[in-house]
Design an enzyme around this catalytic site. Structure first.
Site, mmCIF file in Angstrom:
data_model
loop_
_atom_site.group_PDB
_atom_site.id
_atom_site.type_symbol
_atom_site.label_atom_id
_atom_site.label_comp_id
_atom_site.label_asym_id
_atom_site.label_seq_id
_atom_site.Cartn_x
_atom_site.Cartn_y
_atom_site.Cartn_z
ATOM 1 N N TYR A 4 17.027 -25.490 -5.571
ATOM 2 C CA TYR A 4 16.583 -24.830 -6.817
ATOM 3 C C TYR A 4 17.531 -25.126 -7.908
ATOM 4 C CZ TYR A 4 15.133 -21.437 -10.237
ATOM 5 O OH TYR A 4 14.941 -21.182 -11.416
ATOM 6 N N GLU A 7 17.432 -28.897 -8.904
ATOM 7 C CA GLU A 7 16.119 -29.341 -9.423
ATOM 8 C C GLU A 7 16.154 -28.832 -10.991
ATOM 9 O OE1 GLU A 7 13.139 -26.689 -10.535
ATOM 10 O OE2 GLU A 7 13.175 -26.545 -8.271
ATOM 11 N N ARG A 8 16.997 -27.715 -11.312
ATOM 12 C CA ARG A 8 17.025 -27.528 -12.727
ATOM 13 C C ARG A 8 17.838 -28.514 -13.693
ATOM 14 N NH1 ARG A 8 19.123 -21.522 -12.833
ATOM 15 N NH2 ARG A 8 20.782 -22.809 -12.580
ATOM 16 N N LEU A 9 18.717 -29.227 -13.041
ATOM 17 C CA LEU A 9 19.268 -30.420 -13.747
ATOM 18 C C LEU A 9 18.371 -31.694 -13.503
ATOM 19 C CD1 LEU A 9 22.731 -29.694 -12.346
ATOM 20 C CD2 LEU A 9 21.919 -29.081 -14.523
#
Lengths: 590, 724
Positions: A4, A7-9
């Site tokens: 997670y 993925e934010r990056l």
């Protein structure tokens, strides 16, 4: 959490299953073996459910081509059926895929999809639209074509060319196209058409195309799984061989204990998820405390010692992240029991330091030849204290179907420090006689099986997800979970037959019962000692004070400590012994 | 419970302060030994008790002091668990004194025996450590009585002397390194008293333990061995159970954790920086809806649910308890047997190794288990078992390996993976790639590097010698923490010390190896080309991260216009703004400054509190909001010509990045070019333009060097981070 965060990056991973729905796909194998279509649906289902467990934020789509009916946005494309557009998999989708499995599934497919002419070009175009409709940032885009037809257009050059163009368009936008070719009589010749459709393999090898078509479900599962999981380095660091000689490497977590996910907190009224905020504030003034207004403390030897927050980090920092070579040791020096956490995998990062792969490859080859491992000091991330690790060489291994079983690289085994190895009082052991050993060998031999590391599902996690599935889909009862790590007692008993009694006669006396409570006779012999133990005595307040002064509170039992807290009116939130002691010390030593 | 009592008995008589020029006096050396020893005990948090007896003191204080014979002996501290108070006393109250009593140390021993006997506890071990230079005259009159006393009380004795015991007897070779080089005082030769004393010491020690008695005489330089804080010891907990094979065969066993990553018992507590009180700090978690107002939700209005892919399924605790997987509890059941080679080392899971022994005092179980261990050993097989610690814990699958040692046999249990734990990553082949295939020359360079760096060597007798045993190294993280804690406690107000050199040395490649591999390393440098790939760091602006791509300038513009409009609307409504709220803190901030009802300082304080709050959420949206706050802060500071508040806040923020995990926020800030206010912008700013620019630049380099790497992820790790 880790996925997670990354993925934010970088964005989300996505996967499109593009499945051939022509009538060839529905032909059953010999002896009623499942059709290619049936196998494909089973694999798709497995991917759906495993994504739900391991990476539920990935997007998946399921598209059929060569159908009679069409279903896609604005129905632009004929004979392309978008069964699921790109989205997170959920319970409903799993059910949808289930419906396409087996005998009934073939019937449903015939009704809803039907078989028609194929245009892979249109199908790929349609998939391209699926990607472009997604408003989220996508990091990894993959498309898998499942088919048993080596020439989907039957030699129609125009259609072939159109498909090739669309494929190269897709590849240009970063989509990786894989072919999962299935068994057909006469073999599957990839070079006839699909060679120009699929993405070239990562390495120079022709491995991807030499692959035999999948015949068995097992192979299919394996091949899809190998492609479907996007590998991500948990850290990219340098392996320093000494004197500024650095090889760039990536660390990969290849085995991570899967846990039941933590619950999500929901608002009772609307079932929407709530966010939690943790605040630190001053008890008296109620004002929020800035990081500069708090310190960290530990108590040792009756003294509270304070540190600034950045000092706490400073203490933990030994060096910048990296692997530093100490030397090499023969493999037999790596002890089986020197295990403290799951290993990770090491592979060169040519993109960071050019030439890394070559030196890494040489190191791997030589370590393996000489049967040695490399001992390194490892700091995997910032402000982590060092650990020593063994880099154990692993040569590449492929199975009969040319699917990689073991990738080439080093396994990183974490080694224990002196503190991590406990001293045990070794009980005096009586050795068994050769006759007894031989009898046990018969038993062992009777119960041999071939262990495979992926053979056991976690019953706790499976049960949890079946429950959720049942609740999500309003099912009457959750699907039963077979507990694969339960011993098959009946089978074992049957296989062993009389061996068990023979062995027991050799090692146990007639009246011996291993199930009974440990040696009753010991109890009587020791009963004097047992009775001496007085019933819990209350410790007076004075005695407690003496203990506080001498730092000997640890001698008291938890119930006594609790009672003492009550007597002195000490507030405690904790129930652990150390917490109780700390609380009493805090209150009484000042 | 195993416990011991130890008496440190130190000579502080005037003879102890004699030393040659430039040499440390025996007194100072002995004091250091004692300090290190007590330190070790304090951090090990053992319940072992410790007393301190001084002899040669000017005053007298001991249980026998009414007797003339027992003068100049002070019991500084009776047996009790050592603490920092004792350490401080040793540091500040123990000085060399001027007495020298005859026959002092044998009498001191008597006192010690007495002190040992004062304790009411049952002890497993009693020990007396004597530190003296043996320079006081001794008499051997009541030596036999003392020895008898020691023997009777089962007290062991250790001596610490400024010189080695074997001096003059022709020192045994090989003992050299144990004692370390250079013994101060030895150069001058021993005085008559010392020689006499040494003979007596030897006599005592040999009488007490004929074989190894002399090994208990150390020199003060043995301090190197004491430097290490005691390794963490834990009492192994027995786990009695039955090993079952099918329904009819069971063997009583008991398991012990043998290897596991030891964690410190204590964690950091948060205290108020001013009062140092834990109770002054409170942490509270509140819940709120994900709407603009961040509407707070009461705890009792919260239910729990779980994700099933895209669905969130409400699932109450009660339902969950009822429906969850249950099992019969404690279990060690064989599923079958398999070849040892099919269980790969790198597939070991979990965080521990459990050793399985036969049930206590059960000879039959011992024989049965022994048969299994030997059978597995001979067949090169392992048992695959289902293991459950108890009813509450989740069952595991694991392997039980046979382990046969000279003095014991056992099974070693290691957890193996579940299907769900495995990630099947495929990596490009290294062999089939011509670009990566090393040449023969390159291979032979690596070959000689390995040869030159072997850590295991055969000595003359053909015995293997491992010169770098990891499992003998104490966890450096603990050692370092204790060093710093000790420093802070004893020297408050001074900066933390550098790492101790011995600790640094244990973590480095051994000197011999480093020298030996130089030429091989040079060869590798010649044969391989390694070039750092210059990476243009992808410039992510906050807008991109926020989801707006740079190729949408139109939309962005429109958004900005919108913002302007909002601002105007706010102007109309600004009368109602009384503090910096959470909805649009930057707007409130600007408004409040324009209103001038509150001081600039006060408004800034409110704003920074909001920023802290926003950053606490660790999500991009909130980072964006925070950046607009920081920008507003900067803009207004420049406008008002007051740079100090802003600059010091930004510096504070920068320093809190690593502790708060705000790296990605900082990255956004850097890319948006939000820097310090320089003197060019505001007169009176203490920051030059270059410094202002540098403020971000250096950070970028650091960032690149220390890539925010992720750990494979472990619940324990996470928990620990939360505790900090």
């Amino acid at each position: 959490t880790q996925n997670y965060r990354e993925e934010r990056l970088t964005g989300r991973d996505s996967l499109v299953f593009l499945v051939d729905a022509s009538k060839e796909m529905f032909i059953k194998g010999e002896d009623g073996a499942p059709s290619n279509f049936d196998m494909t649906m089973q694999v798709v289902r497995t991917v759906y459910t495993s994504k739900i467990i391991s990476s539920h934020r990935d997007l998946i789509a399921l598209v059929f081509y060569g159908t009679e009916h069409s279903k896609n946005p604005n129905d632009t494309f004929k004979h392309v059926y978008v069964y699921h557009d790109l989205d997170e998999p959920g319970a409903k989708r799993v059910q949808d895929v289930d419906a396409l499995r087996g005998e009934k599934g073939a019937k449903l497919a015939a009704e809803t999809l039907g078989c028609g002419p194929s245009s892979l070009g249109d199908a790929l175009w349609c998939c391209a639209n699926l990607y472009s409709d997604i408003k989220l940032r996508l990091s990894h885009k993959r498309l898998m074509i499942f088919t048993c037809r080596e020439q989907p257009h039957g030699g129609d050059n125009v259609k072939d060319r159109q498909a090739r163009t669309k494929a190269s368009d897709l590849k240009e936008t970063g989509v990786v196209i894989d072919l999962i070719h299935l068994m057909k009589p006469g073999g599957f010749d990839v070079s006839l058409f699909f060679r120009d459709i699929v993405s070239p393999p990562e390495d120079e090898s022709e491995l991807g195309l030499q692959l035999e078509p999948c015949e068995k479900l097992d192979d299919l599962q394996k091949r899809v799984r190998a492609k479907e999981q996007k590998k991500r380095a948990t850290a990219r660091i340098n392996l320093c061989l000494g004197d500024g000689l650095n090889v760039a490497v990536g660390l990969y977590a290849t085995a991570v204990t899967a846990r039941k996910p933590p619950p999500v907190k929901l608002y009772r009224e609307s079932n929407e998820a709530v966010r939690s905020k943790t605040r630190t504030f001053h008890t008296q003034t109620g004002s929020l405390l800035l990081p500069s207004e708090i310190k960290k403390a530990q108590t040792y030897g009756k003294k509270q010692i304070e540190m600034e927050k950045d000092e706490v980090d400073f203490i933990k920092k030994f060096d910048d992240p990296g692997l530093v070579l100490m030397g090499f040791k023969p493999m037999e020096k790596l002890k089986l029991h020197h295990h403290i956490k799951p290993s990770v995998f090491l592979y060169p990062e040519e993109g960071e330091i050019k030439g890394s792969a070559c030196l890494f490859s040489a190191l791997l080859k030589k370590c393996s030849e000489k049967n040695v491992y490399a001992l390194c000091r490892c700091i995997a991330r910032r402000n982590n204290p060092p650990r020593f690790v063994a880099l154990v060489p692993q040569n590449e291994e492929v199975d009969d179907a040319k699917v990689q079983i073991n990738p080439p690289g080093f396994n990183v085994i974490y080694l224990p420090y002196a503190d991590d190895v406990r001293t045990l009082d070794l009980p005096r052991c009586t050795s068994a006689s050769q006759e007894q050993v031989d009898k046990m060998k018969d038993i062992v031999t009777k119960l041999r099986f071939k262990y495979k590391s992926d053979a056991f599902e976690n019953p706790v996690i499976q049960k949890h997800y079946r429950n959720l599935e049942a609740l999500a889909l309003d099912m009457m009862a959750p699907e039963e979970v077979e507990d694969l790590i339960m011993p098959k007692v009946e089978q074992i008993d049957r296989r062993l037959g009389s061996l068990v009694d023979e062995f027991k006669n050799l090692v146990y006396p007639a009246n011996y019962n291993p199930e009974s409570k440990p040696a009753a006779k010991r109890k009587t012999a020791d009963s004097g000692g047992g009775a001496e133990k007085k019933p819990k005595v209350e410790v007076s307040m004075d005695q407690i004070k003496v203990h506080v002064q001498n730092g000997t509170l640890g001698k008291l039992t938890v119930p006594v400590l609790k009672e003492a807290c009550k007597q002195f009116g000490v507030r405690t939130t904790g129930t652990k012994k150390q917490e109780l002691i700390d609380a009493l010390m805090d209150q009484l030593s000042s | 419970m195993a416990k011991s009592a130890l008496i440190l008995c130190m000579d502080v008589g005037f003879n102890m302060s004699n030393s040659g020029p430039g040499e440390e006096s025996p007194f100072d050396q002995a004091k250091r030994v004692i300090q290190k020893f007590v330190q070790r005990q304090v951090f090990a948090e053992t319940k072992d008790e410790l007393a301190l007896v001084l002899f040669g003191t000017d005053s007298t204080k001991n249980p026998l002091d009414n007797d003339d014979q027992y003068q100049n002996i002070t019991v500084h501290r009776n047996l009790m668990v050592p603490d920092f108070k004792l350490l401080e006393e040793i540091e500040n109250q123990i000085h060399p004194e001027s007495q020298q009593a005859d026959c002092i140390f044998d009498i001191a021993l008597n006192v010690c025996v007495l002190v040992e006997n004062t304790t009411i506890h049952k002890l497993d071990r009693r020990n007396i450590v004597l530190l003296t230079d043996l320079n006081s005259p001794v008499s051997s009159d009541n030596l036999d009585v003392i020895i008898e006393n020691l023997k009777q009380a089962d007290i062991t004795l250790q001596f610490f002397l400024p010189f080695p015991a074997e001096e003059g007897d022709g020192e045994a070779p090989g003992d050299q390194d144990r004692r370390g080089p250079g013994h101060p005082g030895t150069g001058k030769g021993l005085s008559e008293e010392q020689k006499e004393g040494l003979d007596m010491v030897k006599h005592i020690m040999l009488t007490l333990d004929e074989e190894e008695g002399l090994e208990q005489i150390y020199t003060f330089s043995a301090i190197e061995q004491l430097c290490m804080f005691k390794r963490i010891e834990r009492r192994p907990m027995a786990w009695p159970c039955q090993l079952t094979i099918g329904s009819a065969l069971s063997i009583r066993i008991v398991g012990y954790k043998a290897v596991t990553e030891e964690k410190l018992k204590k964690s950091w507590k948060t205290v108020d920086a001013q009062t140092n009180q834990k109770d002054d700090v409170k942490r509270e978690t509140v819940y709120c809806l994900d709407d603009d107002n961040e509407t707070e939700v009461q705890k009792e209005d919260i239910i729990q649910g779980f994700r099933y892919g895209s669905d969130i399924v409400p699932f109450s605790k009660v339902d969950q308890e009822q429906m969850k997987y249950t099992h019969d509890g404690k279990c060690f059941a064989v599923l079958g047997f398999t070849k040892q080679s099919s269980v790969q080392r790198h597939r070991f899971m979990g965080t521990q190794v459990i050793k399985i022994f036969p049930g206590k005092d059960d000879e039959h179980a011992a024989v049965a288990l022994s048969a299994l261990i030997q059978a597995l050993h001979e067949l090169q097989m392992v048992a695959i078992v289902r293991y459950a610690y108890d009813r509450r814990s989740n069952p595991q699958v694991g392997a039980a390996f046979p382990c046969i040692k000279q003095d014991h046999e056992c099974l070693m249990y290691v957890q193996l993976p579940f299907m769900e734990d495995l990630r099947h990553f495929t990596f490009p082949s290294l062999e089939n790639n011509s670009k990566f295939t090393p040449s023969d020359e390159q291979l032979s360079a690596v070959d000689s590097l390995i040869d030159s760096m072997m850590l295991v060597e055969e000595d003359e007798d053909g015995k293997q010698k491992d010169i770098f045993k990891v499992h003998d190294i104490p966890n450096p993280a603990f050692q370092r923490l204790f060093q710093c804690l000790h420093h802070r406690a004893v020297n408050p107000g001074t900066p933390l010390p550098a790492m101790e050199s011995w600790l640094k040395a244990t973590l480095e490649c051994p000197e011999v190896i480093r020298e030996r591999c130089q030429s091989a390393l040079g060869e590798i440098k010649n044969k391989f080309t390694l070039t750092q790939v210059e990476k243009k760091k992808k410039l992510k602006t906050s807008a991109q991260i926020f989801g707006k791509d740079s190729d949408e300038p139109e939309a962005k513009k429109a958004k900005e216009d919108e913002a302007d409009e909002e601002f105007n609307l706010a102007d109309i409504a600004e009368g109602s703004v009384t503090s910096v709220g959470s909805v649009d803190p930057a707007r409130d901030f600007r408004t409040l400054i324009r209103q001038k009802t509150l001081t600039f300082e006060e408004v800034c304080k409110q704003l920074t509190h909001r920023i802290e709050q926003l950053l606490g959420n660790k999500s991009t949206d909130y980072y964006m909001k925070s950046i607009t706050c920081v920008e507003a802060f900067r803009e207004q500071s420049v406008k008002l010509g007051n740079a100090d508040l802003y600059n010091s806040y930004l510096q504070l923020l920068k320093s809190s990045i690593p502790t708060q995990g705000l790296e990605s926020f900082w990255e956004l800030l850097v890319q948006d070019g939000v820097t310090l206010i320089s003197e060019d912008e505001v007169e009176g700013s203490t920051v030059t333009r270059n410094e202002a620019r540098q403020f971000l630049v250096t950070e970028r380099i650091e960032e690149a060097a220390a890539h925010p790497a992720e750990d494979p992820g472990d619940v324990d790790d996470l928990v620990r981070i939360v505790l900090l």
